[in-house]
Design a protein around this motif. Structure first.
Motif, PDB file in Angstrom:
ATOM      1  N   ALA A 459       0.821  -1.209  -0.106  1.00 25.81           N
ATOM      2  CA  ALA A 459       0.101  -0.076   0.062  1.00 25.81           C
ATOM      3  C   ALA A 459       0.957   1.286   0.022  1.00 25.81           C
ATOM      4  CB  ALA A 459      -0.885   0.002   1.322  1.00 25.81           C
ATOM      5  N   ASP A 460       1.904   1.174   0.574  1.00 24.08           N
ATOM      6  CA  ASP A 460       2.875   2.503   0.615  1.00 24.08           C
ATOM      7  C   ASP A 460       3.375   2.481  -0.735  1.00 24.08           C
ATOM      8  OD1 ASP A 460       2.999   3.217   3.737  1.00 24.08           O
ATOM      9  OD2 ASP A 460       3.721   1.064   3.863  1.00 24.08           O
ATOM     10  N   TYR A 461       3.949   1.439  -1.385  1.00 22.06           N
ATOM     11  CA  TYR A 461       4.310   1.836  -2.491  1.00 22.06           C
ATOM     12  C   TYR A 461       3.295   2.408  -3.453  1.00 22.06           C
ATOM     13  CZ  TYR A 461       8.753  -0.432  -1.504  1.00 22.06           C
ATOM     14  OH  TYR A 461      10.053  -0.593  -1.092  1.00 22.06           O
ATOM     15  N   ALA A 462       2.304   2.039  -3.547  1.00 24.05           N
ATOM     16  CA  ALA A 462       1.210   2.275  -4.304  1.00 24.05           C
ATOM     17  C   ALA A 462       0.852   3.761  -4.130  1.00 24.05           C
ATOM     18  CB  ALA A 462      -0.321   1.605  -4.064  1.00 24.05           C
ATOM     19  N   ILE A 463       0.609   4.205  -2.751  1.00 27.54           N
ATOM     20  CA  ILE A 463       0.473   5.549  -2.376  1.00 27.54           C
ATOM     21  C   ILE A 463       1.465   6.391  -3.026  1.00 27.54           C
ATOM     22  CG2 ILE A 463       0.448   7.302  -0.478  1.00 27.54           C
ATOM     23  CD1 ILE A 463      -0.926   5.153   0.972  1.00 27.54           C
ATOM     24  N   ALA A 464       2.893   5.789  -2.668  1.00 28.24           N
ATOM     25  CA  ALA A 464       4.000   6.717  -3.224  1.00 28.24           C
ATOM     26  C   ALA A 464       4.133   6.845  -4.686  1.00 28.24           C
ATOM     27  CB  ALA A 464       5.493   6.022  -2.983  1.00 28.24           C
ATOM     28  N   LYS A 465       3.585   5.911  -5.381  1.00 28.14           N
ATOM     29  CA  LYS A 465       3.530   6.136  -6.883  1.00 28.14           C
ATOM     30  C   LYS A 465       2.678   7.114  -7.449  1.00 28.14           C
ATOM     31  CE  LYS A 465       5.173   4.214 -10.730  1.00 28.14           C
ATOM     32  NZ  LYS A 465       6.809   4.112 -11.072  1.00 28.14           N
ATOM     33  N   LYS A 466       1.612   7.098  -6.818  1.00 22.80           N
ATOM     34  CA  LYS A 466       0.641   8.335  -6.993  1.00 22.80           C
ATOM     35  C   LYS A 466       0.825   9.603  -6.577  1.00 22.80           C
ATOM     36  CE  LYS A 466      -4.631   8.381  -7.029  1.00 22.80           C
ATOM     37  NZ  LYS A 466      -5.763   7.740  -7.003  1.00 22.80           N
ATOM     38  N   MET A 467       1.390   9.765  -5.316  1.00 19.65           N
ATOM     39  CA  MET A 467       1.796  11.131  -5.089  1.00 19.65           C
ATOM     40  C   MET A 467       2.895  11.650  -5.918  1.00 19.65           C
ATOM     41  SD  MET A 467       0.423  12.277  -2.137  1.00 19.65           S
ATOM     42  CE  MET A 467       1.741  13.230  -1.114  1.00 19.65           C
ATOM     43  N   ASN A 468       3.928  10.668  -6.091  1.00 17.39           N
ATOM     44  CA  ASN A 468       4.723  11.252  -7.120  1.00 17.39           C
ATOM     45  C   ASN A 468       4.555  11.648  -8.352  1.00 17.39           C
ATOM     46  OD1 ASN A 468       7.300   9.694  -8.943  1.00 17.39           O
ATOM     47  ND2 ASN A 468       8.067  11.152  -7.550  1.00 17.39           N
ATOM     48  N   SER A 469       3.526  11.048  -8.825  1.00 17.68           N
ATOM     49  CA  SER A 469       2.872  11.330 -10.281  1.00 17.68           C
ATOM     50  C   SER A 469       2.401  12.534  -9.872  1.00 17.68           C
ATOM     51  CB  SER A 469       1.909  10.411 -10.638  1.00 17.68           C
ATOM     52  OG  SER A 469       2.507   8.933 -10.990  1.00 17.68           O
ATOM     53  N   TYR A 470       1.534  12.864  -9.079  1.00 14.78           N
ATOM     54  CA  TYR A 470       0.968  14.133  -9.020  1.00 14.78           C
ATOM     55  C   TYR A 470       2.022  15.320  -8.754  1.00 14.78           C
ATOM     56  CZ  TYR A 470      -3.918  13.066  -7.687  1.00 14.78           C
ATOM     57  OH  TYR A 470      -5.063  12.437  -7.502  1.00 14.78           O
ATOM     58  N   TRP A 471       3.096  14.981  -8.057  1.00  8.79           N
ATOM     59  CA  TRP A 471       4.155  16.093  -8.134  1.00  8.79           C
ATOM     60  C   TRP A 471       4.796  16.247  -9.321  1.00  8.79           C
ATOM     61  CZ3 TRP A 471       1.425  15.661  -3.930  1.00  8.79           C
ATOM     62  CH2 TRP A 471       1.545  16.672  -2.734  1.00  8.79           C
ATOM     63  N   ALA A 472       5.155  15.107 -10.016  1.00  6.75           N
ATOM     64  CA  ALA A 472       6.182  15.204 -11.144  1.00  6.75           C
ATOM     65  C   ALA A 472       5.173  15.758 -12.314  1.00  6.75           C
ATOM     66  CB  ALA A 472       6.322  13.767 -11.552  1.00  6.75           C
ATOM     67  N   ASN A 473       3.847  15.367 -12.351  1.00  4.24           N
ATOM     68  CA  ASN A 473       3.096  16.059 -13.362  1.00  4.24           C
ATOM     69  C   ASN A 473       3.250  17.987 -13.226  1.00  4.24           C
ATOM     70  OD1 ASN A 473       2.379  13.944 -14.757  1.00  4.24           O
ATOM     71  ND2 ASN A 473       0.547  13.851 -13.272  1.00  4.24           N
ATOM     72  N   PHE A 474       3.089  18.106 -12.037  1.00  3.60           N
ATOM     73  CA  PHE A 474       3.157  19.579 -11.701  1.00  3.60           C
ATOM     74  C   PHE A 474       4.512  20.223 -12.113  1.00  3.60           C
ATOM     75  CE2 PHE A 474       4.184  23.380  -9.135  1.00  3.60           C
ATOM     76  CZ  PHE A 474       3.014  24.127  -9.188  1.00  3.60           C
ATOM     77  N   ILE A 475       5.554  19.467 -11.690  1.00  3.05           N
ATOM     78  CA  ILE A 475       7.041  20.008 -12.126  1.00  3.05           C
ATOM     79  C   ILE A 475       7.033  20.290 -13.668  1.00  3.05           C
ATOM     80  CG2 ILE A 475       9.365  19.308 -12.216  1.00  3.05           C
ATOM     81  CD1 ILE A 475       8.634  17.773  -9.215  1.00  3.05           C
ATOM     82  N   LYS A 476       6.453  19.067 -14.318  1.00  7.49           N
ATOM     83  CA  LYS A 476       6.625  19.213 -15.667  1.00  7.49           C
ATOM     84  C   LYS A 476       5.685  20.008 -16.512  1.00  7.49           C
ATOM     85  CE  LYS A 476       7.472  14.253 -15.843  1.00  7.49           C
ATOM     86  NZ  LYS A 476       7.204  12.714 -16.306  1.00  7.49           N
ATOM     87  N   THR A 477       4.394  20.278 -15.917  1.00  9.30           N
ATOM     88  CA  THR A 477       3.390  21.113 -16.608  1.00  9.30           C
ATOM     89  C   THR A 477       2.590  22.171 -15.867  1.00  9.30           C
ATOM     90  OG1 THR A 477       1.646  19.668 -15.944  1.00  9.30           O
ATOM     91  CG2 THR A 477       2.639  19.044 -17.798  1.00  9.30           C
ATOM     92  N   GLY A 478       3.055  22.491 -14.482  1.00  6.45           N
ATOM     93  CA  GLY A 478       2.479  23.450 -13.649  1.00  6.45           C
ATOM     94  C   GLY A 478       0.980  22.914 -13.294  1.00  6.45           C
ATOM     95  N   ASN A 479       0.648  21.601 -13.785  1.00  3.69           N
ATOM     96  CA  ASN A 479      -0.600  21.089 -13.124  1.00  3.69           C
ATOM     97  C   ASN A 479      -0.526  19.600 -12.959  1.00  3.69           C
ATOM     98  OD1 ASN A 479      -3.101  19.679 -13.412  1.00  3.69           O
ATOM     99  ND2 ASN A 479      -3.885  21.200 -15.060  1.00  3.69           N
ATOM    100  N   PRO A 480      -0.695  19.212 -11.398  1.00  7.93           N
ATOM    101  CA  PRO A 480      -0.728  18.114 -10.861  1.00  7.93           C
ATOM    102  C   PRO A 480      -1.534  16.877 -11.583  1.00  7.93           C
ATOM    103  CG  PRO A 480      -1.863  19.038  -9.588  1.00  7.93           C
ATOM    104  CD  PRO A 480      -1.736  20.225 -10.529  1.00  7.93           C
ATOM    105  N   ASN A 481      -2.696  17.033 -12.503  1.00  9.99           N
ATOM    106  CA  ASN A 481      -3.230  16.160 -12.988  1.00  9.99           C
ATOM    107  C   ASN A 481      -2.545  15.305 -14.128  1.00  9.99           C
ATOM    108  OD1 ASN A 481      -5.911  16.601 -11.746  1.00  9.99           O
ATOM    109  ND2 ASN A 481      -5.412  18.901 -12.207  1.00  9.99           N
ATOM    110  N   GLY A 482      -3.352  14.091 -14.377  1.00  8.01           N
ATOM    111  CA  GLY A 482      -2.594  13.382 -15.540  1.00  8.01           C
ATOM    112  C   GLY A 482      -3.428  11.897 -15.521  1.00  8.01           C
ATOM    113  N   PRO A 483      -3.047  11.103 -16.533  1.00  6.74           N
ATOM    114  CA  PRO A 483      -3.854  10.013 -16.873  1.00  6.74           C
ATOM    115  C   PRO A 483      -3.804   9.066 -15.488  1.00  6.74           C
ATOM    116  CG  PRO A 483      -2.637  10.372 -18.739  1.00  6.74           C
ATOM    117  CD  PRO A 483      -2.024  11.544 -17.763  1.00  6.74           C
ATOM    118  N   GLY A 484      -4.833   8.478 -15.140  1.00  7.63           N
ATOM    119  CA  GLY A 484      -4.954   7.521 -14.196  1.00  7.63           C
ATOM    120  C   GLY A 484      -5.036   8.146 -12.903  1.00  7.63           C
TER     121      GLY A 484
END
Length: 528
Positions: A459-484
């Motif tokens: 469960a921790d690995y799954a939460i980390a994957k999702k949290m990191n995706s939000y933050w990475a999307n924001f770093i890339k685009t200024g918006n945390p949203n993304g597929p999935g």
């Protein structure tokens, strides 16, 4: 250790790097404006985690971004690093700054500590990947495993962290130092040496990161607690204007009418208060001039913000910090870039597992609220025994934190064109008894569970994957949203915040009556 270019090539063969990923940057020597550097694979064949591109990630450690801060450079703005000959073997972390840790480690602590570390997944210096600069919280260093950048690099991002001065070394202000500083800058002020280190690190990244595969025109700044203060100052300051495209402020911003804004990490003092602190500190050392203080051994000047009687923090100098937080928001002084900010459940006064008496609860509320406000808050946070008192106490602090940050976000949303995203984290990592404590989100945001030793679950690995995706999307685009990902709307006029951790999606920032009460109470207090 220093290597010639020939020796660096030999080291590549010696460490068996070429079979791993021949296109990775650790197969080549990187040129900076000060000299050449040799990096290394961030992971070896024994890596175990949830990363995908780990074989491509190069790390460079201990690259100096400024000169030593010791001797005559003590209490001066960071000076340029000296160029070096040959190739810097960037395999080991650099020295850390005095006052930065609690001493429970074997780090080498010196004043020659302004160095940074880079994790890059680039295959070429022409890749132009988005860049993020991480600023660590208090009693930390850039070498701490909690801030390992491999997880963020796995997302196609160049991750940089760095050391900066703190304690008396980073924040001492005196009239004599202000006179010195005015001759260089025209500003009759002093004290924000650590902040100027933070700005210097950002400027080094801007000037050099292209050679590490990063895009110097796409830098996001990011930090937690004291690091969130660094991020806020970079966002606000005229000295960093145009250098960033976004800011992530974790456990940071407070509403400028909340007195906690002057007690939390982003607190500042007026110049006269900083002068008074320094005068008492220097008297305790039996020195009266800066020349004498610069001759003192480093150990005499070390302070710990948790235990020292001297409160060294940022100074409102109208140079590095251009204005009060309130005026910065109201007058649109900050850089107009997207912002992501939020808090954790069990921090800033809220303590997981709190067990206090009803009498203690009333004492705490009496010390915080006065007059009509005391009864109004007691009505909305009632208690009649130890259990309800403990729950009400924690609820009040959590609400104050959430609502205060939300109100800050409302001011930002009204003043700036760029969006702001607000979160609330409530997941308690395993193997500890502090709940969703201060700093508890960092492992997940950076997706570096591999770097620390908690008993992580699936469960921790799954939460980390999702949290990191939000933050990475924001770093890339200024918006945390993304597929999935569960949709995360930007802040608007609604009283909603994004739940992350043990749940996902929009939730009320608080009961509407409590939101209204905090807003009304804040409006009667001083604006910082």
């Amino acid at each position: 250790m220093w290597l010639t270019t020939t020796a660096a090539t030999a080291a590549t063969v010696l460490y068996g790097l070429s079979p791993v990923a021949s296109a990775a940057l650790y197969d080549s020597v990187v040129q900076t404006k000060y000299g050449k550097v040799q990096g290394y694979p961030a992971f070896n064949e024994t890596y175990n985690g949830n990363l995908t591109h780990w074989k491509d990630i190069t790390v460079w450690k201990g690259i100096p971004f400024a000169a030593t801060t010791g001797g005559q450079n003590r209490w001066k703005a960071p000076q340029p690093a000296s160029p070096w000959n040959g190739t810097l073997d960037a395999k080991e972390f650099g020295d850390v700054c005095p006052s930065a840790t609690d001493g429970d480690n074997d780090y080498t602590i010196t004043e020659d500590c302004l160095n940074l570390n880079i994790w890059s997944p680039a295959h070429s210096s022409s890749d132009k990947l988005p860049v993020v600069m991480w600023s660590y919280p208090a009693l930390s260093t850039a070498r701490d495993a909690l801030f390992d950048g491999g997880g963020m690099a796995d997302q196609g991002i160049v991750f940089v962290n760095y050391n900066y001065r703190t304690g008396s070394f980073g924040w001492m202000a005196t009239p004599e130092l202000s006179e010195e500083f005015e001759k260089v800058t025209g500003s009759n002020s002093s004290g924000n040496w650590g902040m100027l280190d933070q700005f210097a690190a950002l400027k080094w990244i801007k000037a050099n990161i292209a050679n590490f595969g990063g895009d110097p025109d796409h830098i996001t700044v990011m930090g937690q607690s004291a690091g969130s203060a660094a991020t806020q100052h970079i966002l606000n300051s005229n000295l960093t204007r145009g250098l960033i495209v976004g800011a992530i402020i974790e456990s940071g911003v407070r509403y400028p009418e909340d007195p906690m804004a002057m007690e939390a990490a982003e607190a500042y003092r007026t110049l006269d208060v900083s002068y008074n602190t320094a005068e008492k500190f220097m008297a305790s050392l039996n020195v009266s001039t800066i020349a004498e203080a610069r001759e003192l051994p480093m150990s005499d000047l070390v302070t710990n913000f948790l235990t020292s009687p001297y409160s060294f923090t940022a100074t409102l100098d109208y140079y590095a910090i251009p204005e009060t937080y309130w005026n910065t928001l109201r007058n649109k002084i900050a850089q107009d870039v997207p912002v992501l900010t939020g808090n954790t459940k069990d921090e800033s006064g809220a303590t997981y597992g709190l067990n206090i008496s009803l009498e203690t609860y009333y004492e705490d509320f009496n010390s915080t609220f006065s007059g009509e406000w005391l009864q109004r808050f007691l009505d909305l946070y009632p208690a009649n025994d130890r259990v309800t008192a403990s729950g009400a106490e924690n609820s009040q602090w959590t609400d104050r934190s959430k609502i205060g940050t939300w109100l800050w976000s409302q001011m930002w949303n009204a003043a700036y064109e760029s969006p702001i995203y607000n979160y609330y984290w409530d997941h308690a990592p395993p193997g500890q008894d502090q709940g969703a404590y201060h700093e508890s989100e960092i492992n997940y945001v950076l997706n570096n569970l591999y770097a620390t030793s908690k008993p992580w679950t699936a469960a921790d690995y799954a939460i980390a994957k999702k949290m990191n995706s939000y933050w990475a999307n924001f770093i890339k685009t200024g918006n945390p949203n993304g597929p999935g990902l569960t949709p995360w709307p930007a802040v608007n006029s609604s009283e909603l915040v994004q739940h992350v951790g043990d749940g996902w999606g929009q939730i009320p920032v608080g009961w509407s009556e409590k939101v209204a009460l905090f807003k009304a109470w804040f409006s009667t207090l001083k604006k910082y």
